[in-house]
Design an enzyme around this catalytic site. Structure first.
Site, PDB file in Angstrom:
ATOM      1  N   TYR B 273      47.353 -34.886 -12.379  1.00 51.00           N
ATOM      2  CA  TYR B 273      47.846 -34.774 -13.753  1.00 51.00           C
ATOM      3  C   TYR B 273      46.885 -35.394 -14.746  1.00 51.00           C
ATOM      4  CZ  TYR B 273      52.078 -32.312 -12.705  1.00 51.00           C
ATOM      5  OH  TYR B 273      52.945 -31.325 -12.343  1.00 51.00           O
ATOM      6  N   HIS B 428      56.304 -37.804 -11.855  1.00 52.55           N
ATOM      7  CA  HIS B 428      55.559 -37.145 -10.788  1.00 52.55           C
ATOM      8  C   HIS B 428      55.240 -38.080  -9.625  1.00 52.55           C
ATOM      9  CE1 HIS B 428      55.281 -33.330 -12.724  1.00 52.55           C
ATOM     10  NE2 HIS B 428      54.794 -33.863 -13.832  1.00 52.55           N
TER      11      HIS B 428
END
Lengths: 751, 751
Positions: B273, B428
């Protein structure tokens, strides 16, 4: 008439009709000749690939000389120290001999001599190797095969230093090492020497090579024609289950060249063993050509020796990996050293084919001998041309009448189909008539499992064949072909399988966008005829070519059929309902089924079931024309595998029960790609919307296919009268179709 | 004091202390400047990599222009046509804008204008996207995130043709498209815009970028500081389960830069990410630097923006693939376009670091703007130097106080260990405290599973996170770390996990042949402290470095522990007895265990159990110091996976029951290799013969290791007082050991 006479006549004939290279005098005389060595010395520093190989080999041999000589008492299986040491020794001996000739540096001759005398000192007293697994135990190694490897390589080393040695030294080596070694491999082990088998080829060549160096005609003749009286009993078997003695069969090197090679140069055991067997054939062949030119060995059987090299190169995928037909370890490729030799020899001995140079260039090395110099000089002179692999149909069997194998290729090997309709393939054959495998570029899409063996990884059963090779890899269900009633072809019995072969119906690959091959197998299941037609078709509207697969079965009574597709990769989608069990049980109890877990099972729906998977970031869809009572299984390999010898590969299996005559029609459709870097999918969906069998009788089978744009295609294959000029006529949906040739493909979108 | 003020003060301070690039006048002004465009035009034809990229981009855009403009009514999820078309549109718009500036060819300006007006015509009437999965549905796409992508890219296109457009055209576009678009992404979707989350970063940057082009300070400030009154309720969650509103948390672009980046430039969600989040950070950062230099954005938080690029490059394996920490799709690498931007911007804005040029060279493309020109010119001028990845310890958390991640590397990345002791990583994050993964060169040896999602592959759940991401990938047992009593860390609950982080004990990597990192996790299981010490050691006598892994657990009461090793490849050997079931059942019913089949189970023998596997033709051995009542499981992933979303990966799991304080000691030993071409094994056997825990208390843990040559080694780690200058003393086997520093490694062979 005794077999030996027939061969002799053939040779004399060949020798009379074609010119041959003049007989070499003195030593070296096998792969190097006196004239060749002169050329090499003159060119040194001027032939980049030869010079680079020479530097590498010199560094390798120098390191071994530094390490010192070790000839340990034999003890280990392959992978173990003594095995690997003796193996390394013969490789280094051969290289050191070549270095002596090329560099004219006695260091290398001394090293070869000293090691040979170390062997000479121990050889006569060596007992059989202590490992007892082989039907033909060696002395240095657990099997005679490896001892034959040793003698063949060492013949080259001996040839290299022959003239440097004194007469007494030669006498001593020959009396105590080479002659007893040759006798051990032949008269003392007829079950190894007197067969038609790749083992025997090695044995024959090794004995013949040392005979050529020693100028011992008796040994050379023994090699060429075998032992006249071997005392073997017909029906005896080796430890792979292969037949040792076949009554009336010719033996010896020439018979080994005659028997397993088809006129197309296909070796009946398959490419993995061909690359192994080719080496002694070519080494002994080139040596015979030099020392015994009157034999005309290169012209034998219409030049099959040289033809075999091209055939083998064509039995490789886009990356050069050989197709793993029958017993074969995946990853073996034309980068292996025996193929360096093969390519070099073929270039040198057979007309300097410039396309072979491009393979040599990829291999990045040459042999340090006359052939290697020719290749390196050709490359230096910019003569290389691309070696383009094309679609081929290769016959199997001594006379080319025992079925064969077809390879269909599209584009620059963007798609490659391998279709097998061969004979049994001797003891390394698998029970997989009409099986196929598929590659996109160098990657497997639908695989042939290969063999269950970890060659030279001692931890895995001494590096030998594992039990699962028999219980799994050889079985029919392990392959992309049809199994009847859960039993393998020929009941999985070698005696039965080796009596039969499939038959090519037709091969039509002249149009690159529609290539079709069709073959018949009538003996795998008595009372049942199987005919498989495989078409590689590039529709203009499709991104990539597809494979249309029509598997027709005609039987005298109903049976159950399983047709697996051994896909590689990850399941992406399926458009049919299925159940997924929470616990896994095997699909069956024998014939390979005991190794399959069922991860899911479903019933075919009324529309054409589709199954999609992804491998190496490419998408594939299988579209099937099923009956609504067909079952589909998601199978996973790995049951009853206590030693974890099997990979956890997967298959989709189509099952149809209680049918006598039926057609399995399937489309394998490569499409699209995915990039994990851009995270974008290109063309991720199938373009096929429907596949149906619309006609099937003894004369014709027809399928219709629709694509997502609404176009409709019809493919008809003739089951009889397949000559290319034969005209056919078939009434279908009130329309009379007329065409010429064994198949017919039309776009019916306009109908 | 309101957060906004603190940030402003920080900026003013930064702006005062460092010089900044002069404010850009006119347009373009973001990634391209007027001066930059002049340089580009002057250098064209003279900067190979820029020229090559330009030719590619021109061909790509020309093909799109040829195809015609399509702005379909939004309908599909990612992977579907309308999604992919709008995505492609914004990419092409940005490129066409750049081409207009570089080539001064109105064709491209016309194309950009025409497409923008097509969007302008439909935008105000567009309803929310019909797909309802997202917590923040977009208009063009199913989620605001993708709409923000669109606006950010299109800002660049608009910037490029701004001066070419008439004032009326600008007014119309801004009134009907850009301003409503920016409002939609912010005031109309505060749950998307007003968070600390990578989604918000995109939203902030997009709104800020269009604000910069429009010279709309209100929009730019909204982007920088967030919405003052968002009306959100604390505790609300998005569809990934992430928290939307945290009371008192600062929001906006600056807060997003402040909060998730540690002072070392580590982004708390992980590198997958980070590469996604970096893009808007850097694009908006460079643009702010050009248009609002007084903000001093590049100096913010000690230059964390630029530092983050180097950190991210260090979180990649030898092939450039990012380590898949937390949710991450494998295969994402520094070849992705956002990293091309990142590397180009970092080079251009931050002192022309020549090692970045070597990465750019591998990437083989540059951005078509000022930064890309600088990189291409640097490469042309031969300035590139190798980018050498070293062992690093990177802190996590806004202030660098919330644990972190360590990467130990040996040689030229021949062996790389990734050890995770971070904070939760927002929504996440995975529940895998003290987990690790191991790479040999670019290949996984012991893996982190990554995420269960097939990004943009619509067939797999619309390309979104799949249920197994929660039921499997996030669970502790899916990782190479310890599970207690079959439950995941923090009960697998985000609310608990996000309150805690692990703690680095010490990182000692100054000696390349002995690198040690140790970390503690005290909250994953209340009442239990876990300490893992991982040492990468290259013994002179070993062929390759090994990893010594000491996992120490101290608990207030007895528990059951499972420690898996998620090896990649094929089992070769195991020296312990085990049973292999004929049917497979799951190892458990929850917390990931429901996805694991047991393919074998055994009891540890008295000697150190060894397990060997092979991957990519390399051998590995795991040697464990076990208790005789330890169990070993061969586990295979894939149970309860009806949609086949999981790979069939495998683990060896060590299980120890009913212990309070214990140490799991293991050695992961890469050794040797195998060639399927030569069929030779090199060093196929482990060099380790024994591993034992010889001492363990609250102060020290010590293990002894013996190798097959009879050498004996001792490794002691301090569990307290880990300062590098601290002297320790321990009596062991009547010998008093004294050393300085947190660990001690000695060769005791001479004892």
């Amino acid at each position: 008439m005794k077999p030996i006479h027939l061969l002799t006549i053939l040779f004399l004939f060949a020798a009379c009709t074609k010119p041959s290279v003049g007989r070499s005098d003195g030593h070296p005389s096998l792969l190097m000749t006196k004239a060749g060595v002169e050329s090499i010395r003159a060119e040194l520093g001027n032939v980049p690939l030869f010079d680079a190989t020479l530097a590498n080999v010199k560094a390798e041999v120098d390191a071994e000389i530094e390490l010192g000589i070790d000839t340990p008492i034999p003890k280990d299986f392959s992978g173990g120290y003594t095995h690997e040491r003796h193996k390394r020794n013969f490789v280094i001996l051969q290289k050191a001999g070549a270095l002596y000739q090329i560099l004219d540096d006695e260091t290398y001759a001394v090293f070869v001599r000293d090691m040979l005398f170390q062997y000479e000192a121990i050889y006569k007293d060596l007992p059989l190797h202590p490992q007892k697994r082989s039907y033909a135990r060696g002395k240095l190694f657990w099997q005679c095969l490896n001892d034959a490897n040793w003698l063949l390589y060492v013949s080259l080393a001996y040839d290299a230093i022959y003239e440097w040695l004194s007469v007494d030294e030669r006498k001593q080596l020959e009396a105590n090492l080479f002659r007893p070694f040759a006798d051990f491999l032949s008269v003392e082990n007829p079950q190894f020497f007197n067969r038609v088998h790749n083992h025997s080829t090695w044995g024959n060549a090794a004995v013949g090579m040392i005979g050529l160096v020693m100028r011992d005609d008796e040994l050379v003749n023994r090699a060429l024609y075998g032992l006249e009286d071997d005392g073997l009993v017909a029906g005896a078997r080796d430890d792979d289950g292969g037949l040792i003695k076949v009554e009336g069969q010719e033996v010896g090197f020439l018979a080994n060249l005659e028997e397993p090679f088809s006129p197309d140069g296909y070796y009946t055991e398959g490419p993995y063993y061909q690359r192994y067997a080719m080496f002694p054939f070519l080494i002994f062949g080139q040596s015979l050509n030099n020392v015994r030119p009157e034999l005309g060995i290169l012209e034998y059987k219409d030049g099959v020796l040289m033809k075999g090299v091209g055939t083998l190169l064509n039995l490789a995928d886009a990356d050069g990996d050989f197709f793993p037909l029958n017993d074969a370890q995946k990853g073996m490729s034309y980068y292996t050293s025996s193929l360096v030799s093969a390519v070099n020899i073929a270039y040198h001995m057979d007309g300097n084919d410039p396309t072979l140079l491009s393979i040599a260039e990829k291999q990045g090395q040459v042999t340090l001998d006359d052939a290697g110099l020719a290749v390196a000089a050709g490359l230096r002179d910019g003569k290389a041309k691309p070696f383009v692999k094309r679609s081929v149909s290769l016959s199997d069997g001594r006379d080319g009448t025992e079925g064969g194998v077809a390879v269909l290729r599209h584009g620059n090997e963007s798609l490659t189909l391998v279709f097998k309709y061969t004979a049994q393939g001797l003891s390394h054959g698998h029970y997989d008539k009409l099986s196929f495998s598929l590659y996109e570029h160098g990657d497997e899409v639908l695989q042939d499992y290969g063999m269950v063996r970890f060659v030279n990884i001692e931890q895995k059963g001494g590096g030998n064949y594992l039990p699962e090779n028999t219980s799994w890899a050889k079985q029919t269900i392990a392959h992309n072909t049809l199994t009847q009633n859960g039993t393998s072809h020929f009941e999985g019995k070698y005696e039965i399988g080796s009596q039969h072969h499939s038959v090519l119906s037709f091969f039509a690959a002249s149009s690159p966008d529609v290539q079709v091959v069709s073959a018949i197998e009538a003996n795998a299941y008595p009372g049942t005829e199987m005919r498989r037609t495989m078409a590689m078709i590039k529709f203009r509207e499709f991104q990539k070519p597809i494979v249309l697969d029509l598997f027709k079965v005609s039987s005298d009574r109903p049976h159950r059929y399983d047709l697996p597709f051994w896909y590689m990769g990850q399941i992406i989608d399926a458009n049919f309902e299925y159940e997924s069990p929470t616990e896994l049980a095997a699909l069956g109890s024998q014939n390979g089924y005991q190794h399959l877990y069922v991860e899911g099972s479903g019933q075919a729906s009324s529309v054409s079931p589709q199954f999609q998977w992804m491998n190496k970031n490419r998408f594939y869809t299988l579209t099937s024309a099923t009956r609504t009572d067909d079952e589909l299984f998601f199978a996973r390999l790995g049951a009853n595998d206590p030693d974890f010898n099997l990979r956890r590969d997967a298959a989709l299996i189509l099952r149809r029960q209680n049918v006598s005559d039926t057609v399995f029609a399937n489309i394998v459709e490569p499409h699209g790609s995915y990039s994990p870097v851009s995270e974008l999918s290109d063309n991720p969906n199938s373009s096929v919307s429907e596949l149906k069998v619309v006609f099937d009788d003894s004369r014709y089978t027809a399928v219709s296919m629709k694509d997502r744009q609404g176009r409709s295609y019809l493919f008809v294959v003739a089951n009889k009268d397949v000559a290319s000029d034969r005209t056919h006529s078939l009434k279908l949906d009130d329309q009379v179709l007329t065409w010429t040739g064994p198949y017919y493909l039309i776009d019916r979108s306009g109908d």
